[in-house]
Scaffold this active site. Structure first.
Site, PDB file in Angstrom:
ATOM      1  N   ASN A  10       0.817  -1.211  -0.093  1.00  0.00           N
ATOM      2  CA  ASN A  10       0.327   0.237   0.035  1.00  0.00           C
ATOM      3  C   ASN A  10       1.324   1.467  -0.005  1.00  0.00           C
ATOM      4  OD1 ASN A  10      -1.681   2.129   0.769  1.00  0.00           O
ATOM      5  ND2 ASN A  10      -3.147   1.241   1.756  1.00  0.00           N
ATOM      6  N   ARG A  92      -2.283  -1.915  -3.463  1.00  0.00           N
ATOM      7  CA  ARG A  92      -3.976  -1.437  -3.150  1.00  0.00           C
ATOM      8  C   ARG A  92      -4.121  -0.120  -4.173  1.00  0.00           C
ATOM      9  NH1 ARG A  92      -5.160   3.418   1.113  1.00  0.00           N
ATOM     10  NH2 ARG A  92      -7.433   3.526   0.439  1.00  0.00           N
ATOM     11  N   HIS A 181     -13.019   2.745   0.431  1.00  0.00           N
ATOM     12  CA  HIS A 181     -12.646   1.894   1.241  1.00  0.00           C
ATOM     13  C   HIS A 181     -13.436   0.409   0.593  1.00  0.00           C
ATOM     14  CE1 HIS A 181     -12.969   5.162   4.438  1.00  0.00           C
ATOM     15  NE2 HIS A 181     -11.678   4.627   3.859  1.00  0.00           N
ATOM     16  N   GLY A 213     -10.906   8.514   7.796  1.00  0.00           N
ATOM     17  CA  GLY A 213     -11.612   8.352   6.968  1.00  0.00           C
ATOM     18  C   GLY A 213     -12.545   7.686   7.117  1.00  0.00           C
ATOM     19  N   ARG A 242     -12.341  15.747   7.264  1.00  0.00           N
ATOM     20  CA  ARG A 242     -13.119  16.099   6.802  1.00  0.00           C
ATOM     21  C   ARG A 242     -14.402  16.335   6.933  1.00  0.00           C
ATOM     22  NH1 ARG A 242     -10.939  10.723   3.421  1.00  0.00           N
ATOM     23  NH2 ARG A 242      -8.719  10.609   3.024  1.00  0.00           N
ATOM     24  N   GLY A 331     -10.821   1.817  12.491  1.00  0.00           N
ATOM     25  CA  GLY A 331     -10.517   2.834  14.267  1.00  0.00           C
ATOM     26  C   GLY A 331     -11.486   2.646  15.298  1.00  0.00           C
ATOM     27  N   VAL A 332     -11.811   3.945  14.620  1.00  0.00           N
ATOM     28  CA  VAL A 332     -13.358   4.182  15.326  1.00  0.00           C
ATOM     29  C   VAL A 332     -14.358   3.235  16.232  1.00  0.00           C
ATOM     30  CG1 VAL A 332     -14.878   6.287  16.125  1.00  0.00           C
ATOM     31  CG2 VAL A 332     -12.183   6.465  15.125  1.00  0.00           C
ATOM     32  N   GLU A 385      -8.308  -4.429   5.443  1.00  0.00           N
ATOM     33  CA  GLU A 385      -8.081  -4.773   3.968  1.00  0.00           C
ATOM     34  C   GLU A 385      -6.977  -5.501   3.099  1.00  0.00           C
ATOM     35  OE1 GLU A 385      -9.503  -0.913   3.365  1.00  0.00           O
ATOM     36  OE2 GLU A 385      -8.326  -0.585   5.340  1.00  0.00           O
TER      37      GLU A 385
END
Length: 404
Positions: A10, A92, A181, A213, A242, A331-332, A385
């Site tokens: 990646n 990726r 994603h 993201g 963002r 993560g979140v 991923e």
């Protein structure tokens, strides 16, 4: 015996993340990261399967030097790029446009098309291309496979993928909703079905990929029918830096009244908005700490974040008609119990709820956090991923009869 190892790369603008996997059992043989490429103090962290991490700091001027450094670290563990057990390298690639709907063996024509898509992915595709070209130079005899972030979303119907602007203008400039994603949404939706003990073809899932993201997807029977990100990764949910969804006229207003240039607005919306724009922090752990301490700016940022999440859950429930699971990942999504609880609070009429004890508990694998009698499952599924890229890469080279 045919080679069974896949190296996943990646490549970012100044970094390379990598994993080496053995597809016989899905074992991770090595994991690593090269960062700050092109700076005086570049850094490489390499962790083989035995867990004994090694770190190195120094000058790594470009991606070619970075990949050579990666190859050297792998060789120390007997896992070098010259190994006959290496079946392929999977890359990726963020944007595949409408042409690339599945993993693709890379040749010069594929490279040219990825390059042609740079205007719609200016931050990502150039770095992806650099990694591919460097890897091809190091192992020109080895199959190199591109796995596209956008591919999973190419099953969206035109009613979801098109913006309501002049068709000729949209087509001339390739303006449509592509989504991102995709490897995460593909992996997580399939693992959610497995968690429920059902086939992906029988399950409707809303996937919430919540990291710095963030994106949502509506997956019907294993196929994406809608997703929150659009032409770029800017649309949709509130993210770390963002803005997500925004009235397009805000841009014209900032140009005409605020005197801002297109580049300044681009920076504002991509790097100085979202959670960091609202409260100065983009780490959900810190935001929750501030909320608990009574910080009103942090509370407002959290509430806006949750409000947008609820809107997408409701919208995708309507799109799907029947929902079997709402799944949190990244993560979140995997670690912030307060986000999961708040996102489904008040949606009991839709069959959604979390069990406080299950939701507060931590675990490494996929797990349910909803009550046993819930009409709709609420789940946490850690994304992977790299495994998804490796799986798609290996399947393609096996199918083509050219592993290694």
């Amino acid at each position: 015996m045919s080679p069974t190892r896949v190296l996943v790369l990646n490549s970012g603008s100044s970094s390379v993340k990598y994993q080496l996997l053995d597809m016989r059992g899905g074992d991770r043989l090595a994991v690593g990261l090269v960062e700050r490429i092109g700076e005086e103090r570049s850094r490489l962290k390499h962790t083989p399967a035995d867990g004994g991490s090694r770190e190195w700091s120094g000058s790594i001027p470009d991606h070619e030097a970075a990949l050579k450094a990666v190859a050297a670290e792998l060789a120390k563990d007997g896992l070098g790029l010259d190994s006959e057990e290496l079946a392929a390298i999977g890359h990726r690639v963020v944007h595949g446009g409408r042409r690339f709907t599945e993993p693709t063996v890379i040749d010069d024509a594929v490279l040219a098309e990825i390059e042609r898509l740079i205007p719609v992915a200016p931050l990502h595709n150039p770095a992806n291309l650099t990694g591919i070209r460097t890897a091809r130079g190091l192992r020109p005899d080895l199959p190199q496979v591109a796995v596209f972030d956008t591919a999973f979303h190419t099953t969206m119907p035109e009613s979801a993928a098109r913006y309501a602007i002049d068709v000729e203008t949209a087509d001339a400039h390739r303006i449509r909703r592509y989504g991102f994603h995709g490897t995460s949404h593909a992996y997580v939706s399939r693992e959610a079905a497995r968690l429920l003990g059902r086939a992906p073809e029988d399950v409707n899932v809303i996937v919430l990929h919540l990291g710095n993201g963030a994106s949502a997807s509506a997956v019907r029977g294993g196929r994406c029918v809608d997703t929150s990100m659009g032409l770029t990764p800017l649309e949709g949910l509130v993210m770390g830096t963002r803005s997500g969804d925004l009235d397009p006229a805000v841009i014209f207003h900032l140009m005409r009244v605020g005197g801002m240039s297109a580049d300044e607005i681009d920076t504002l919306l991509n790097k100085r908005s979202g959670l960091i724009g609202l409260c100065g922090d983009n780490d959900m752990r810190e935001i929750r700490r501030r909320v608990d301490a009574g910080d009103e700016r942090a509370r407002l940022a959290f509430d806006i974040y949750i409000h947008r999440l609820k809107k997408y859950i409701g919208a995708y429930y309507a799109v799907l008609g029947r929902v079997d699971a709402v799944v949190f990942t990244a993560g979140v999504g995997e670690n912030a119990a307060a986000v999961r609880e708040a996102a489904v609070a008040g949606l009991e009429g839709l069959g959604l709820a979390v069990d406080g004890e299950l939701n507060a508990g931590r675990g490494d694998g996929a797990r349910l956090v909803s009550p046993a009698d819930a009409r709709v499952a609420v789940a946490v599924v850690p994304t992977d991923e790299e495994m998804e890229i490796a799986t798609q890469t290996y399947a393609l080279v096996k199918e083509s009869g050219n592993p290694g």
